[in-house]
Design an enzyme around this catalytic site. Sequence first.
Site, PDB file in Angstrom:
ATOM      1  N   ASN A   1     118.234  55.891 -21.900  1.00 30.87           N
ATOM      2  CA  ASN A   1     118.453  54.921 -22.976  1.00 30.87           C
ATOM      3  C   ASN A   1     118.627  55.638 -24.305  1.00 30.87           C
ATOM      4  O   ASN A   1     118.082  56.718 -24.518  1.00 30.87           O
ATOM      5  CB  ASN A   1     117.298  53.915 -23.053  1.00 30.87           C
ATOM      6  CG  ASN A   1     116.158  54.386 -23.939  1.00 30.87           C
ATOM      7  OD1 ASN A   1     116.225  54.277 -25.166  1.00 30.87           O
ATOM      8  ND2 ASN A   1     115.107  54.929 -23.324  1.00 30.87           N
TER       9      ASN A   1
ATOM     10  N   PHE B   1     115.373  52.106 -31.496  1.00 31.70           N
ATOM     11  CA  PHE B   1     114.413  51.190 -32.128  1.00 31.70           C
ATOM     12  C   PHE B   1     115.056  49.851 -32.510  1.00 31.70           C
ATOM     13  O   PHE B   1     114.829  49.327 -33.603  1.00 31.70           O
ATOM     14  CB  PHE B   1     113.771  51.816 -33.371  1.00 31.70           C
ATOM     15  CG  PHE B   1     112.689  52.832 -33.090  1.00 31.70           C
ATOM     16  CD1 PHE B   1     112.133  52.968 -31.835  1.00 31.70           C
ATOM     17  CD2 PHE B   1     112.217  53.641 -34.107  1.00 31.70           C
ATOM     18  CE1 PHE B   1     111.127  53.900 -31.583  1.00 31.70           C
ATOM     19  CE2 PHE B   1     111.208  54.574 -33.887  1.00 31.70           C
ATOM     20  CZ  PHE B   1     110.665  54.701 -32.614  1.00 31.70           C
TER      21      PHE B   1
ATOM     22  N   SER C   1     110.424  59.382 -29.930  1.00 31.01           N
ATOM     23  CA  SER C   1     111.683  58.853 -29.429  1.00 31.01           C
ATOM     24  C   SER C   1     112.810  59.816 -29.787  1.00 31.01           C
ATOM     25  O   SER C   1     112.912  60.260 -30.936  1.00 31.01           O
ATOM     26  CB  SER C   1     111.983  57.491 -30.038  1.00 31.01           C
ATOM     27  OG  SER C   1     113.307  57.098 -29.730  1.00 31.01           O
TER      28      SER C   1
ATOM     29  N   ASN D   1     115.905  59.014 -29.965  1.00 37.48           N
ATOM     30  CA  ASN D   1     117.090  58.228 -30.298  1.00 37.48           C
ATOM     31  C   ASN D   1     117.209  57.827 -31.760  1.00 37.48           C
ATOM     32  O   ASN D   1     118.124  57.114 -32.134  1.00 37.48           O
ATOM     33  CB  ASN D   1     117.128  56.978 -29.417  1.00 37.48           C
ATOM     34  CG  ASN D   1     117.160  57.334 -27.951  1.00 37.48           C
ATOM     35  OD1 ASN D   1     117.927  58.202 -27.542  1.00 37.48           O
ATOM     36  ND2 ASN D   1     116.312  56.699 -27.169  1.00 37.48           N
ATOM     37  N   THR D   2     116.274  58.272 -32.581  1.00 39.15           N
ATOM     38  CA  THR D   2     116.385  58.110 -34.030  1.00 39.15           C
ATOM     39  C   THR D   2     116.460  59.508 -34.632  1.00 39.15           C
ATOM     40  O   THR D   2     115.546  60.311 -34.447  1.00 39.15           O
ATOM     41  CB  THR D   2     115.180  57.341 -34.607  1.00 39.15           C
ATOM     42  OG1 THR D   2     115.170  56.017 -34.050  1.00 39.15           O
ATOM     43  CG2 THR D   2     115.268  57.244 -36.113  1.00 39.15           C
TER      44      THR D   2
ATOM     45  N   LYS E   1     102.003  59.017 -29.428  1.00 37.26           N
ATOM     46  CA  LYS E   1     102.877  59.245 -28.270  1.00 37.26           C
ATOM     47  C   LYS E   1     103.737  60.474 -28.526  1.00 37.26           C
ATOM     48  O   LYS E   1     104.434  60.542 -29.539  1.00 37.26           O
ATOM     49  CB  LYS E   1     103.770  58.029 -28.008  1.00 37.26           C
ATOM     50  CG  LYS E   1     104.515  58.091 -26.676  1.00 37.26           C
ATOM     51  CD  LYS E   1     105.132  56.748 -26.340  1.00 37.26           C
ATOM     52  CE  LYS E   1     105.709  56.737 -24.919  1.00 37.26           C
ATOM     53  NZ  LYS E   1     106.207  55.391 -24.546  1.00 37.26           N
TER      54      LYS E   1
ATOM     55  N   ASN F   1     106.761  60.566 -23.794  1.00 37.15           N
ATOM     56  CA  ASN F   1     107.967  59.765 -23.974  1.00 37.15           C
ATOM     57  C   ASN F   1     109.065  60.312 -23.058  1.00 37.15           C
ATOM     58  O   ASN F   1     108.802  61.143 -22.186  1.00 37.15           O
ATOM     59  CB  ASN F   1     108.394  59.817 -25.450  1.00 37.15           C
ATOM     60  CG  ASN F   1     109.073  58.538 -25.908  1.00 37.15           C
ATOM     61  OD1 ASN F   1     109.865  57.948 -25.185  1.00 37.15           O
ATOM     62  ND2 ASN F   1     108.753  58.096 -27.115  1.00 37.15           N
TER      63      ASN F   1
END
Length: 351
Positions: free
Chosen positions: A110, A114, A172, A174-175, A210, A239
């Site tokens: 993915n 967010f 994460s 993805n940011t 996390k 994660n």
Amino acid sequence: MSVLEQLGLRALRSLDPETAHGLGLKALHTPLAPLPGPVESDRLRVELAGLDLPNPVGLAAGFDKNAEAVGPLMRAGFGFLEVGAATPRPQPGNPKPRLFRLSEDRAAINRFGFNNDGMDQIARRLARRPAGIPVGLNLGANKDSSDRAADFAKVLAHCGPHVDFATVNVSSPNTEKLRDLQGRAALASLLAGVMEARANLATPIPIFLKIAPDLTPDELAEIAEVALDANLHAIIATNTTLARDDLESAHKSQAGGLSGQPLFEKSTRVLAQLSKLTDGKIPLIGVGGVASAQQAYTKLKAGASAVQLYTGMVYGGLSLAQSIPDQLDALLAQNDQTATTAIGSDRAAWL
């Protein structure tokens, strides 16, 4: 898994993954969803950062980003839930498509970024949740924020009264540059702000961190030191990963975070290393590739006080929330252990 659940999963897997996920959340509000209530036994019961869990199997953040199905999920069998991530302002996330099934690998990639409804709406939903198992919120930062570190404290201050714990998510992938906040100085500063916001809550709640699975041993040691210095209450390991080792699926080269079975070994080794570094001073939650009772048991023995799952349900269905703790109870009985005595009992095998 029932025949009805098998048919439902087959139908959902014929759809775009993100569309299927949205329909799956809606289905939780229908009589078709298997909602037996939390699985409980004296053998499974654990204490995690002051929270009493009926069993150590929880739902990972990301499944219910916007706290839209908290009530049904509380009755699915889990011992605890984590929703979110929530950011101060609503944001759409990254362009679609941004979720990919890797069926041959029992995995997913993915790059959501967010996407969420923002802390105001999420707080309103959490305020209406029923009593029951502990529910936590994953804290995030807006992509275009001028002060991402402050965003975490802002969400905690707003939503903290409605949850039992909160998780700082700086892992994460993805940011852009979010993982930079895992460095010693940046992380220490961020956590200081979060802990100040916690202290100002009418009822202070446990704060978790996390972390990513792609850390070097030195980086992991730094994070352990910072977490202990900040008096955090637990660490979630881990994660999703940016690694792409030995994958078979056509989508293996998609950008984003990889979850599911390929992450199990990597995340469990990080968990065991973190367990050794923290030496029992802070509880750990094992995440990454949990799709069976044996895998949950392995995480406990590697050093986790509890586990979380998400991607496993893409392939095994919501009934895993009941079957994993049920079967874990049997495994513990066979080995004359409880969930608590199992913690770290085979850590050396993963170091």
